[in-house]
Each structure stands twice: as C-alpha cells, then as structure tokens.
Design a protein around this motif. Structure first.
Motif, PDB file in Angstrom:
ATOM      1  N   SER A  79      28.559  41.437  44.353  1.00 57.83           N
ATOM      2  CA  SER A  79      29.248  42.211  43.318  1.00 57.83           C
ATOM      3  C   SER A  79      28.842  41.819  41.908  1.00 57.83           C
ATOM      4  CB  SER A  79      30.762  42.050  43.470  1.00 57.83           C
ATOM      5  OG  SER A  79      31.124  40.681  43.351  1.00 57.83           O
ATOM      6  N   ASP A  80      28.432  40.571  41.715  1.00 59.84           N
ATOM      7  CA  ASP A  80      28.015  40.181  40.367  1.00 59.84           C
ATOM      8  C   ASP A  80      26.684  40.813  39.986  1.00 59.84           C
ATOM      9  OD1 ASP A  80      26.797  38.711  42.361  1.00 59.84           O
ATOM     10  OD2 ASP A  80      26.358  37.034  41.016  1.00 59.84           O
ATOM     11  N   ALA A  83      27.686  45.495  40.988  1.00 57.96           N
ATOM     12  CA  ALA A  83      29.031  46.074  40.845  1.00 57.96           C
ATOM     13  C   ALA A  83      28.992  47.423  40.129  1.00 57.96           C
ATOM     14  CB  ALA A  83      29.922  45.100  40.098  1.00 57.96           C
ATOM     15  N   LYS A 101      38.756  50.028  42.453  1.00 59.88           N
ATOM     16  CA  LYS A 101      38.849  48.702  43.084  1.00 59.88           C
ATOM     17  C   LYS A 101      37.572  47.900  42.869  1.00 59.88           C
ATOM     18  CE  LYS A 101      42.092  50.053  46.743  1.00 59.88           C
ATOM     19  NZ  LYS A 101      42.285  50.216  48.213  1.00 59.88           N
ATOM     20  N   THR A 102      36.435  48.570  42.976  1.00 60.70           N
ATOM     21  CA  THR A 102      35.153  47.885  42.763  1.00 60.70           C
ATOM     22  C   THR A 102      35.065  47.342  41.348  1.00 60.70           C
ATOM     23  OG1 THR A 102      34.103  49.359  44.373  1.00 60.70           O
ATOM     24  CG2 THR A 102      32.663  48.164  42.866  1.00 60.70           C
ATOM     25  N   GLU A 104      37.630  46.644  39.293  1.00 59.48           N
ATOM     26  CA  GLU A 104      38.633  45.608  39.054  1.00 59.48           C
ATOM     27  C   GLU A 104      38.281  44.282  39.729  1.00 59.48           C
ATOM     28  OE1 GLU A 104      42.164  47.510  40.411  1.00 59.48           O
ATOM     29  OE2 GLU A 104      42.604  48.467  38.480  1.00 59.48           O
ATOM     30  N   THR A 105      37.517  44.331  40.836  1.00 60.78           N
ATOM     31  CA  THR A 105      37.134  43.090  41.543  1.00 60.78           C
ATOM     32  C   THR A 105      35.818  42.506  41.041  1.00 60.78           C
ATOM     33  OG1 THR A 105      36.084  44.451  43.269  1.00 60.78           O
ATOM     34  CG2 THR A 105      38.374  43.734  43.641  1.00 60.78           C
ATOM     35  N   PRO A 107      33.344  40.338  39.044  1.00 63.04           N
ATOM     36  CA  PRO A 107      33.571  39.061  38.353  1.00 63.04           C
ATOM     37  C   PRO A 107      33.265  39.131  36.865  1.00 63.04           C
ATOM     38  CG  PRO A 107      31.567  38.947  39.673  1.00 63.04           C
ATOM     39  CD  PRO A 107      32.207  40.256  39.976  1.00 63.04           C
ATOM     40  N   LYS A 109      32.891  41.664  33.500  1.00 64.46           N
ATOM     41  CA  LYS A 109      33.133  42.992  32.926  1.00 64.46           C
ATOM     42  C   LYS A 109      32.115  43.238  31.820  1.00 64.46           C
ATOM     43  CE  LYS A 109      36.746  44.190  35.347  1.00 64.46           C
ATOM     44  NZ  LYS A 109      38.101  44.156  34.833  1.00 64.46           N
TER      45      LYS A 109
END
Length: 672
Positions: A79-80, A83, A101-102, A104-105, A107, A109
């Motif tokens: 995800s890092d 994302a 959801k993707t 918000e999760t 790591p 922003k």
C-alpha cells in the motif's frame, strides 16, 4: 559463460528500460506496456516493472486489468507503493466505498492521494468533509492546479446548497472562469435566488464562448454542445420561474444536440416529463428511456436519482400501468422507508382504482409509524374524504391537527366546510377558539384583529347580531377612528337596542366633515365616465327669437303634389270608397255565377270561338255594337248565333252531375 550470460541479460534489460523511458516521454503507453512485459519475462518479481505496468494499464483505460494485477501481486505491490493507483482504479470502477477504505488505510497521505480523497468524498455526498479536504489542499499547495482546486471547492459548496440545503460561508473565490461562475449560479439556485442565478449563468455562458472562440476548429454545433450544461441549468431556472414554454424549448434544443453526458440528458429528459405531467404521455414515454441510460446512476446525486424514479412511478400511474406503478413505488419505499412520496403515489393509484378506503388505511398506517409526517398525511386524508363528498369526516380529521388549528388558513377552511354543511354553530365555534388562542398568545396582533373582523362579518351575515356586537365593540375600542366598524356596530344595535344605536351614532362625523376631495371635471373627462354635462340654457328672449325663425322657415316650405293618373278627370268627384277593397265597398254586388271567360283552344274538337258568342251578353242584339276589326264585316256576327247539332250539349247533363255529387256529400263519408 554464466558471467557473460548475466552481462547479456543486464544489457538487454537496460535497453528495454531505455525504451520504456523514451516511450513514456512521448506518451506512447502501448509501446511502454510491450517493453515492460518483456522486462517481466526476464524479472517477473520486479516491483518497478509491475508498477510501470499498472500505470500503463491505467493510462490506456484498462482499470479492471490494472486492479487485477495489483491484487494478484499484493505482497510485492504494498500500500505504501501502490495506494494511489489502487484507489484510483476502484474509483473509476465506481467502487467508491472500497476506494475510500484504500485511501484511509494508506500509510502516507500524498498530495495526489488527498486530491483523490476529495473526489471520493464528493461522490459519497459527504460534503462537509470534502470541503475541509479541498480547503487544506488550497492552503498547502503551490502549483499550476490552484484554479482546478478552487473550481472543485465551489462545486462542493454548490452541492451543499442544492442537496443538503446548507449555507456555507462565503469562500471568497474569484469567478474568473466559466466553471466558477456556473458553480456560483448553482449555489444561488439552492438558496432560491433565481434572478441572481440567471445573471450568473449568462456570465458563465459569455466566459465559455470566449474561451472556446480561441479554438478555430470548433463549429457552432460543437460550441452549443459545450454550452449544453449551462443551457440546461438556464432552462431549469426558467421552469422554476414559471416560463414553461421557454424552458421546454431550451430542453428540446439540448436533446437534439445529443450530448455525450448521459447525466445531463437524464436530467433534461426528467424535467420535460415533469412539464408534461399527465399530458403528452407518448413524448414522456420516449423521454423516460433517456433517464435509464447506462452509467446514469454514477453521474447524478441520490436526490436526482430519487426524483427520476418518482417521476417514473407517476408516469406509470398516468398511463394506467398499475402494476408497474406499485412495483416502482414499493421499491422506493423499501430504499427509504421514511420517505412520504412513495406512500402518496401508492395512495393516488388506489384512488384512481376507486379504492379510497384502502388508500386512507395505507396513509393512516404510515402516519402511525412515522409521526413526523402526520401533518401531511392528515391533510391528504381530509382531501380524500372531500373527494368522496364526506365533508363532515374531513372536518373531523382536520380538527385533529392541533398545530394548525389557530392558523387563518385552517380557520377559513373549516368555516367554509361547516357552512357547506349549514352548521353555523360549529363554524362560529371555530372562530371563537382561534380568537381565544390569539387573545392568550398574541393579543391585538394583526392576525388576531383580522380574525375578529371576519368572525363579526360572518355572524352579521347569518343574523347573529348579538354575538357580532361583542366582536365589533372590541374592534372599535382598538381603533375608535374606524368609521366602517362603527357603522356596522350601529347597524347591529339598531336591531337589538335602538337607544344604544342612537348614542353610538353621535360618534359619527358630521356630514360637512365627510366631504370627498374629488376632482369632478377630471372624473367626468375620464374614459370610464358615462355622464355628459348639458349645455347651459339660453335666454328666454333669444330662444323665442330662434323659434320664430324656425317657424317662418317651415311656412316657406311647400309640399310637392303627387302626379295624377292619365285618365283622371279633375271635374269629376273621386270615389270616396276608393281606398277600400272592392269586396268592402257599398256598391259591390259580387260576381255573377254561370259566366265563363272565353277559352281559346280549349273546346271540343272542331269547336270555334263563335260558339260561345251567344253566352256573352255584350254581343246580344240589345247591346250597342262594337267597332269591328279592319277587314271583318258585321254580317258574320249575325250568323254566329247558329250552333251546329253536333256541338250542342244536353241541357240536363251538367245539372245531373252536380246533383250526384251533392248526394255523395250527404253520405258523410268518402272513399279516401
């Protein structure tokens, strides 16, 4: 050999990455994808190559393949790293909740992830959160995309005004582009400021034309297609303002352009259906197909989609598709059980089927489950009772609405309904209860005094003089200078207490003070005046003089004598009875019977005109001779009396025939 093979492989990868770099700079993502696939054949777990492949698929619009690739390599593409790309694919595939959801999760922003976060919140209609995200972006960003962010921020404010009925504070945005002007107009529409909104829309149209005019390749149709969304909003404002014909014309122009925006087409078609109502149903059936186009549900807000579904149900009711109407309204009620409109549609359908009792039961059940809608439900039930002709039951239902019992509109309705039932006592009771409420809550207010006046007028109209006197006295005490109220009070007292009426009449102003300041000449000369002022009479001497002149003129005139007949003898006195019909003259003796005129060519065969000469008294020997025609001698006249035997008729033939006819008449009956 192994080392040389490794060197050859690394050199081939380097050349492939070089191709990827060149093709990427040129924007040729199809070529980039081919090179990346060749790299992955050599190094299938290369994270950078996998990431590049995902980007290429996104650039080519293959969002589903990109998301599948991400999910199948989730251990490598964490995800890092991926994302944003994952959330973007989910967003484009209309998996909005999953995209949120993707995000918000994630790591980290990043700025582009925050941009996407704002778009996702907007689609989910979480406008308050979306507004704060864009404000933060505008505050912390310094690049060339500031105008786009301001446009998005103004779109959020417009959506809040339209759909949430919220009033966000002034954002201080400069409306330098047509998008910003358009969003400002939408915000004004949500606030009900339609004139200002129309002005903003015209500004937006002018700015759009200016920006488009720079592109010389665009035709007039292309320009109209670009302006279609602005024109659609203009038509909506016209419709709200009551200019239905102008709005309908503009809506139809937009549909003829066939814009690619399915959301715009759906909204325009829906608005045309609302204009048609129960008329022009065939056109509405054609337009309703545009509201069901693929992808419409992802382009419009929930309120817009609900409105379209409601109109579909109403159209089904108007076209007598009862089952379809029930199906649509039931699905709407299942989606939003607290919404009143689906229940009203079902009740209307039942009423069309003459099932008023079922409609009332349905409304009552919904009112028990949703007390917040009890007011609208009771008013609807009262309307249904009135439609059935049950005025008394409608009054009973309306009297249970306690929050409206003192309102002038409710009082007026109840009084009218009681008057229809000739229940004057109940009508007066309604007035008294409302007046008592205002006396306690809002004494001497405008509504209070208006109710007292209406109550007094109603009581006077129905002969309740004593009850009206109390109301009139209260009104007169509030305004002793009100002559009209005083006159009504005196009139009422004159029938109850003459002495009191006489005392009150002393308060009336004198007749001298009640003069009207009216310009009589201006009133007479006005277009509506029918009175014509007579001219002043002349002096008697002048009048006599003029009369004498007229008489002299009259004497000078001579009547013209009519022409006399040519054979008139002026010496002979005219017959005094000449004006009477011949039958009414004294010397008339009637026509002699038995004489017949000479009929030429109508006798028996061989008969001559001489045969009738003996019947003519003027041709007998005693009568004076007439002048003979030239060339005819008188000797022939003597021989004309001789009738040959063949031409003689029996003497009694005519007489016997007449007698036979008389006998038949005496019988009293005939063959006819």
């Amino acid at each position: 050999m192994a080392s040389s093979g490794g060197t050859a492989g690394s050199s081939s990868l380097a050349s492939l990455w070089s191709d990827v770099n060149k093709a990427g700079q040129n924007g040729d993502f199809t070529r980039v994808l081919k090179s990346v696939n060749r790299i992955l054949l050599v190094a299938k777990d290369d994270v950078k190559a996998l990431h590049c492949k995902v980007v290429c698929l996104i650039q080519n619009g293959n969002f589903k393949d990109a998301l599948t690739l991400i999910n199948s390599n989730s251990k490598l593409l964490t995800s890092d790293i991926i994302a944003f790309e994952k959330a973007y694919c989910e967003y484009r595939l209309n998996k909005i909740e999953t995209a949120l959801k993707t995000i918000e999760t994630a790591p980290l922003k990043t700025e582009k992830l925050s941009e996407l976060h704002g778009q996702v919140l907007y689609r989910l209609e979480r406008y308050e959160e979306c507004l704060s995200v864009y404000r933060e972006l505008i505050r912390n960003s310094q690049d060339d995309y500031d105008e786009e962010r301001q446009t998005n921020l103004s779109a959020v404010a417009a959506a809040m005004s339209l759909w949430s009925k919220a009033k966000p504070e002034d954002l201080g945005l400069q409306e330098t582009s047509y998008e910003l002007c358009y969003n400002a107009a939408c915000r004004l529409i949500g606030q009900g400021r339609l004139r200002e909104a129309m002005k903003k829309l015209r500004e937006s149209e002018n700015l759009c034309r200016q920006s488009i005019s720079e592109d010389t390749d665009l035709t007039e149709e292309d320009i109209d297609a670009e302006l279609a969304i602005i024109h659609g909003q203009m038509a909506y404002v016209m419709q709200l303002q009551g200019s239905i014909d102008d709005a309908l014309q503009l809506y139809n122009q937009i549909i003829k352009l066939k814009p690619t925006d399915v959301g715009l087409l759906a909204v325009v078609a829906n608005n045309i259906i609302t204009i048609n109502k129960d008329q022009n149903v065939f056109d509405s059936k054609k337009k309703v197909k545009l509201t069901s186009a693929e992808g419409v549900e992802h382009k419009l807000a929930k309120r817009q989609l609900q409105a379209i579904e409601f109109n579909k149900a109403l159209l089904s009711m108007y076209t007598n598709q009862a089952d379809q109407c029930r199906k649509l309204s039931s699905s709407l009620q299942a989606e939003n059980p607290e919404n009143l409109l689906p229940v009203l549609i079902q009740a209307a359908q039942l009423c069309r089927e003459k099932q008023h009792a079922k409609a009332i039961d349905l409304l009552q059940e919904f009112a028990d489950q949703n007390p917040e809608h009890a007011l609208q439900i009771k008013l609807t039930m009262a309307q249904l009772k009135l439609a059935q002709g049950n005025v008394t039951k409608a009054c009973m239902i309306m009297k249970t609405i306690k929050e409206l019992e003192h309102k002038p509109g409710m009082v007026s309705t109840l009084v009218t309904m009681h008057s229809h039932d000739e229940d004057i006592d109940s009508a007066i009771e309604v007035f008294n209860q409302a007046i008592s409420w205002y006396q306690e809550k809002q004494p001497n207010s405008r509504a209070h005094l208006a109710l007292i006046r209406e109550a007094s007028n109603f009581k006077l109209k129905h002969g309740r003089k004593k009850e009206a006197i109390t109301d009139l006295e209260q009104l007169w005490k509030q305004n002793p200078k009100d002559i009209h109220t005083l006159a009504q009070l005196i009139s009422a007292y004159s029938l109850v207490d003459a002495s009191k009426a006489k005392v009150l009449s002393e308060h009336l102003p004198s007749s001298d003070s009640m003069h009207l300041k009216v310009d009589v000449d201006a009133l007479e000369n006005s277009t509506g005046a029918t009175f014509i002022r007579k001219k002043a009479a002349k002096v008697a001497g002048e009048q006599a003089k003029v009369q004498g002149q007229v008489e002299i003129k009259k004497k000078k005139k001579k009547k013209k004598i009519g022409k006399l007949p040519k054979n008139c003898d002026p010496k002979v006195t005219p017959d005094p009875e000449r004006w009477l019909p011949m039958r009414e003259r004294s010397y008339y003796r009637g026509k002699k019977k038995g004489k017949k005129k000479e009929q030429i060519g109508k006798g028996t065969q061989g008969a001559t005109s001489a045969a009738t000469a003996e019947l003519d008294a003027s041709k007998t020997a005693s009568s004076p001779p007439t002048s003979p025609r030239p060339g005819v001698t008188t000797a022939n006249a003597t021989n004309s009396n001789v009738v040959p035997p063949r031409h003689q008729k029996p003497v009694g033939a005519a007489g016997t025939k007449k007698k036979q006819q008389q006998k038949k008449k005496k019988g009293g009956r005939s063959n006819w």
